[in-house]
Write a protein that holds these residues in place. Structure first.
Motif, PDB file in Angstrom:
ATOM      1  N   VAL A   1       0.859  -1.192   0.000  1.00 28.15           N
ATOM      2  CA  VAL A   1       0.000   0.000   0.000  1.00 28.15           C
ATOM      3  C   VAL A   1       0.895   1.241   0.000  1.00 28.15           C
ATOM      4  O   VAL A   1       1.718   1.430   0.904  1.00 28.15           O
ATOM      5  CB  VAL A   1      -0.936   0.006   1.227  1.00 28.15           C
ATOM      6  CG1 VAL A   1      -1.824   1.253   1.213  1.00 28.15           C
ATOM      7  CG2 VAL A   1      -1.794  -1.262   1.259  1.00 28.15           C
ATOM      8  N   SER A   2       0.746   2.071  -1.037  1.00 24.69           N
ATOM      9  CA  SER A   2       1.520   3.313  -1.133  1.00 24.69           C
ATOM     10  C   SER A   2       0.892   4.376  -0.240  1.00 24.69           C
ATOM     11  O   SER A   2      -0.331   4.574  -0.256  1.00 24.69           O
ATOM     12  CB  SER A   2       1.504   3.842  -2.571  1.00 24.69           C
ATOM     13  OG  SER A   2       2.279   3.024  -3.405  1.00 24.69           O
ATOM     14  N   VAL A   3       1.737   5.072   0.521  1.00 26.06           N
ATOM     15  CA  VAL A   3       1.264   6.157   1.390  1.00 26.06           C
ATOM     16  C   VAL A   3       1.829   7.466   0.857  1.00 26.06           C
ATOM     17  O   VAL A   3       3.045   7.611   0.699  1.00 26.06           O
ATOM     18  CB  VAL A   3       1.754   5.954   2.847  1.00 26.06           C
ATOM     19  CG1 VAL A   3       1.214   7.056   3.760  1.00 26.06           C
ATOM     20  CG2 VAL A   3       1.350   4.575   3.358  1.00 26.06           C
ATOM     21  N   THR A   4       0.929   8.401   0.539  1.00 28.55           N
ATOM     22  CA  THR A   4       1.364   9.730   0.098  1.00 28.55           C
ATOM     23  C   THR A   4       0.495  10.759   0.820  1.00 28.55           C
ATOM     24  O   THR A   4      -0.652  10.475   1.157  1.00 28.55           O
ATOM     25  CB  THR A   4       1.194   9.889  -1.435  1.00 28.55           C
ATOM     26  OG1 THR A   4      -0.127   9.502  -1.803  1.00 28.55           O
ATOM     27  CG2 THR A   4       2.189   9.035  -2.196  1.00 28.55           C
TER      28      THR A   4
ATOM     29  N   SER B   1      -3.045  19.826   2.411  1.00 35.65           N
ATOM     30  CA  SER B   1      -4.165  19.518   3.318  1.00 35.65           C
ATOM     31  C   SER B   1      -3.767  18.340   4.211  1.00 35.65           C
ATOM     32  O   SER B   1      -2.637  17.869   4.167  1.00 35.65           O
ATOM     33  CB  SER B   1      -5.416  19.151   2.509  1.00 35.65           C
ATOM     34  OG  SER B   1      -5.235  17.879   1.896  1.00 35.65           O
ATOM     35  N   ASP B   2      -4.748  17.846   4.999  1.00 40.27           N
ATOM     36  CA  ASP B   2      -4.493  16.710   5.892  1.00 40.27           C
ATOM     37  C   ASP B   2      -4.697  15.362   5.210  1.00 40.27           C
ATOM     38  O   ASP B   2      -4.620  14.329   5.857  1.00 40.27           O
ATOM     39  CB  ASP B   2      -5.458  16.762   7.097  1.00 40.27           C
ATOM     40  CG  ASP B   2      -5.102  17.895   8.026  1.00 40.27           C
ATOM     41  OD1 ASP B   2      -3.941  18.350   7.968  1.00 40.27           O
ATOM     42  OD2 ASP B   2      -6.000  18.330   8.783  1.00 40.27           O
ATOM     43  N   TRP B   3      -5.004  15.378   3.931  1.00 38.35           N
ATOM     44  CA  TRP B   3      -5.352  14.144   3.218  1.00 38.35           C
ATOM     45  C   TRP B   3      -4.126  13.226   3.063  1.00 38.35           C
ATOM     46  O   TRP B   3      -3.145  13.591   2.442  1.00 38.35           O
ATOM     47  CB  TRP B   3      -5.924  14.508   1.843  1.00 38.35           C
ATOM     48  CG  TRP B   3      -6.210  13.341   0.950  1.00 38.35           C
ATOM     49  CD1 TRP B   3      -6.601  12.094   1.315  1.00 38.35           C
ATOM     50  CD2 TRP B   3      -6.110  13.323  -0.483  1.00 38.35           C
ATOM     51  NE1 TRP B   3      -6.774  11.299   0.200  1.00 38.35           N
ATOM     52  CE2 TRP B   3      -6.486  12.033  -0.918  1.00 38.35           C
ATOM     53  CE3 TRP B   3      -5.775  14.276  -1.450  1.00 38.35           C
ATOM     54  CZ2 TRP B   3      -6.501  11.667  -2.269  1.00 38.35           C
ATOM     55  CZ3 TRP B   3      -5.798  13.915  -2.786  1.00 38.35           C
ATOM     56  CH2 TRP B   3      -6.167  12.618  -3.179  1.00 38.35           C
TER      57      TRP B   3
ATOM     58  N   GLY C   1      -9.632   2.413  -3.466  1.00 41.44           N
ATOM     59  CA  GLY C   1      -9.450   3.845  -3.240  1.00 41.44           C
ATOM     60  C   GLY C   1     -10.721   4.476  -2.706  1.00 41.44           C
ATOM     61  O   GLY C   1     -11.797   3.878  -2.711  1.00 41.44           O
ATOM     62  N   ALA C   2     -10.560   5.684  -2.206  1.00 35.85           N
ATOM     63  CA  ALA C   2     -11.685   6.476  -1.700  1.00 35.85           C
ATOM     64  C   ALA C   2     -11.685   7.774  -2.500  1.00 35.85           C
ATOM     65  O   ALA C   2     -10.714   8.080  -3.194  1.00 35.85           O
ATOM     66  CB  ALA C   2     -11.482   6.736  -0.207  1.00 35.85           C
TER      67      ALA C   2
ATOM     68  N   SER D   1      -9.193  10.025   3.552  1.00 30.67           N
ATOM     69  CA  SER D   1      -8.064   9.157   3.897  1.00 30.67           C
ATOM     70  C   SER D   1      -8.562   7.747   4.184  1.00 30.67           C
ATOM     71  O   SER D   1      -9.416   7.541   5.055  1.00 30.67           O
ATOM     72  CB  SER D   1      -7.336   9.700   5.131  1.00 30.67           C
ATOM     73  OG  SER D   1      -6.869  11.009   4.878  1.00 30.67           O
ATOM     74  N   GLU D   2      -8.012   6.770   3.462  1.00 38.19           N
ATOM     75  CA  GLU D   2      -8.428   5.374   3.653  1.00 38.19           C
ATOM     76  C   GLU D   2      -8.178   4.909   5.080  1.00 38.19           C
ATOM     77  O   GLU D   2      -8.901   4.048   5.589  1.00 38.19           O
ATOM     78  CB  GLU D   2      -7.690   4.456   2.669  1.00 38.19           C
ATOM     79  CG  GLU D   2      -8.182   4.505   1.228  1.00 38.19           C
ATOM     80  CD  GLU D   2      -7.623   5.647   0.417  1.00 38.19           C
ATOM     81  OE1 GLU D   2      -6.869   6.488   0.980  1.00 38.19           O
ATOM     82  OE2 GLU D   2      -7.933   5.717  -0.791  1.00 38.19           O
TER      83      GLU D   2
END
Ligand SMILES: Cc1cc2nc3c(=O)[nH]c(=O)nc-3n(C[C@H](O)[C@H](O)[C@H](O)COP(=O)(O)O)c2cc1C
Length: 488
Positions: A145-148, A153-155, A215-216, A221-222
């Motif tokens: 899972v890629s985290v970016t 913003s807080d996303w 995805g959402a 944020s997932e």
């Protein structure tokens, strides 16, 4: 609140007890051998492998495959009983998805029990496989899972994007501004000529992997959805070298940065449609700054093909389509994305004879984020057909779908570039030159009820008391079932 252990190990343990996974202690070669075993086990209906000795990887590291290959496995991942009916799994996912609970940051996590920094952060020691002869290299990122994080913003976005090892500290990732949110966030950094902080994590609660798949919406944020679905906040730890957070219970974490213009040829990779169709193409490169992992870490991997080695995307797509159809107030019953269609076909059942209803169903699916990209085939059936039963669906097509009147082809739709029927070349790269199709397998609305042909099967044709008596008598004969779905 459910506080039972839900990390990847607990998930694999439950699958093993259920007979869906088993350990392999013999040494296995990451070059083709592991991939071939994964496919053979899956295609033979045998339990998925947990390898404890992948050649040339860090001693003690393990590799698991096929853990998401069955509907009972997905039920277990969602905290449901293994024998939950597939439509109940779909409804559970539909109802729970969207609840949110913000995560908490904790001081320590198992995912940082081992920390490799700088030159020691060597990807080649991880048990990543070169799974298929046509693949461009060893793929570390298949279920990673890629985290970016959005710079403005807080996303924080989680998404699954495949990742190929270029060298000890270089990982090629299919980040693309037009295709995924990770790419869109990357573009925001690169517009300001800044490198993007990046992390890829593996394992932890299986829900993380499941949520990384569909995805959402942008801005959501997932990790909040994972907390909402599980009923408690996800525990995160701060990365060692980049300003990001990752789940404390993850098995392995790769940290790094993606700089503007830093691309290398990535691919091809045997992908979800079951054919190798893409050519190598330039893709962004993560320059690795740290690798952290749990003791005896387990890397999840996938080996796509025919059939697909994972069924959670089918559950999610069916749940999302059903939500959209119900929100549009369309009178539908069940929605299924059968395994054999690899997400490229959806089947919807309805008994309401409204002119144009199949078209409205198709239009709603093709307006959905995933449906517009991935699902050119929409099949509408009556409620006597279970949308997840591919034999019944094929029968509905041949029995109720008039070849000239009921197949509606809509040229010009975008189709995913990996769709094997698209001709190679620039058109395929753009997803252009495609089409969508609707198979209307419902009885015509002007067919008088007395003219609807009667089904000739046991459950519909005979009185219920006769059915009961027959079942009772046949049970007493103790016969051994035969497989009517054989391929001959
Ligand atoms: C196992 C698996 C592999 C995937 N690989 C990719 C990939 O390589 N590139 C990509 O753009 N999407 C890939 N996807 C689909 C994305 O995860 C999906 O489009 C998701 O919406 C991406 O999240 P995002 O919308 O936050 O970008 C994959 C999904 C799964 C389940």
């Amino acid at each position: 609140m459910n506080h039972a252990r839900t990390d990847f190990r607990a998930f694999l343990d439950t699958l093993t007890v259920a007979g869906l996974m088993h350990g392999i202690d013999e040494p296995v070669d990451p070059y083709l051998e592991a991939g071939a075993i994964n496919r053979h086990l899956l295609e033979s209906g045998l339990p998925g492998p947990i390898y404890s000795r992948i050649k040339d990887s860090i001693p003690g590291m393990r590799l698991a495959a096929n853990m998401f290959a069955t509907f009972p496995g997905v039920a277990i991942a969602l905290g449901l009983p293994a024998d939950t009916d597939v439509h109940d799994i779909i409804d559970c996912y539909r109802e729970r998805f969207g609840r949110t609970t913000e995560p908490v940051v904790v001081a320590e996590g198992e995912c940082q029990q081992n920390v490799l920094l700088g030159d020691d952060a060597d990807l080649t020691g991880l048990p990543a496989i070169h799974g298929h002869p046509g693949d461009g290299g060893r793929y570390l990122g298949t279920f990673g899972v890629s985290v970016t994080k959005d710079p403005d913003s807080d996303w924080t976005n989680w998404g699954i994007y495949r990742g190929m090892i270029h060298g000890p500290r270089a990982l090629g990732i299919t980040l693309h501004p037009q295709i995924n949110h990770g790419g869109r966030i990357m573009a925001a950094y690169h517009r300001e000529d800044r490198p993007m902080p990046y992390a890829m994590f593996f394992g932890g609660d299986p829900l993380y992997t499941i949520l990384g798949g569909p995805g959402a919406p942008p801005g959501v944020s997932e990790v909040d959805i994972a907390g909402g679905m599980r009923g408690r906040p996800v525990e995160l730890v701060r990365c060692k070298t980049v300003d990001l957070t990752v789940p404390a219970d993850a098995e392995i974490v790769v940290e790094g940065t993606v700089s503007p213009g830093d691309v290398l040829p990535e691919g091809p990779f045997a992908e979800y449609p079951g054919y190798l169709v893409s050519d190598p193409a330039p893709a962004p490169v993560v320059r690795v700054t740290a690798v952290t992992y749990r003791h005896r870490a387990i890397l999840p991997t996938c080996s796509m093909g025919i059939p697909m080695d994972m069924v959670f995307p089918q559950i999610q797509m069916a749940a999302n389509f059903k939500r959209a159809l119900l929100q549009a107030r369309l009178p539908i019953d069940k929605v299924g994305v059968p395994r054999a269609g690899n997400g490229m076909a959806v089947v919807v059942s309805t008994d309401t004879p409204i002119a144009g209803l199949p078209q409205r169903i198709a239009a709603t699916i093709w307006s959905d984020a995933a449906g517009s990209k991935l699902t050119p085939y929409v099949i509408v059936v009556n409620t006597d057909v279970d949308p997840m039963d591919t034999d019944a669906v094929l029968h509905a097509i041949v029995a109720k779908c008039h070849p000239a009147r009921d197949i509606h082809v809509y040229p010009g739709f975008y189709n995913a570039p990996l769709q094997p029927y698209l001709p190679p070349g620039p058109h395929r790269a753009l997803g252009a030159g495609g089409a969508n199709v609707l198979f209307d397998c419902t009885w015509p609305i002007d067919l008088a009820p007395q003219d609807i042909p009667l089904r000739s099967d046991f459950a519909t044709s005979y009185p219920e008391d006769l059915q009961r008596r027959i079942k009772h008598r046949v049970d007493a004969w103790s016969l051994t079932p035969i497989d009517l779905r054989g391929k001959n």
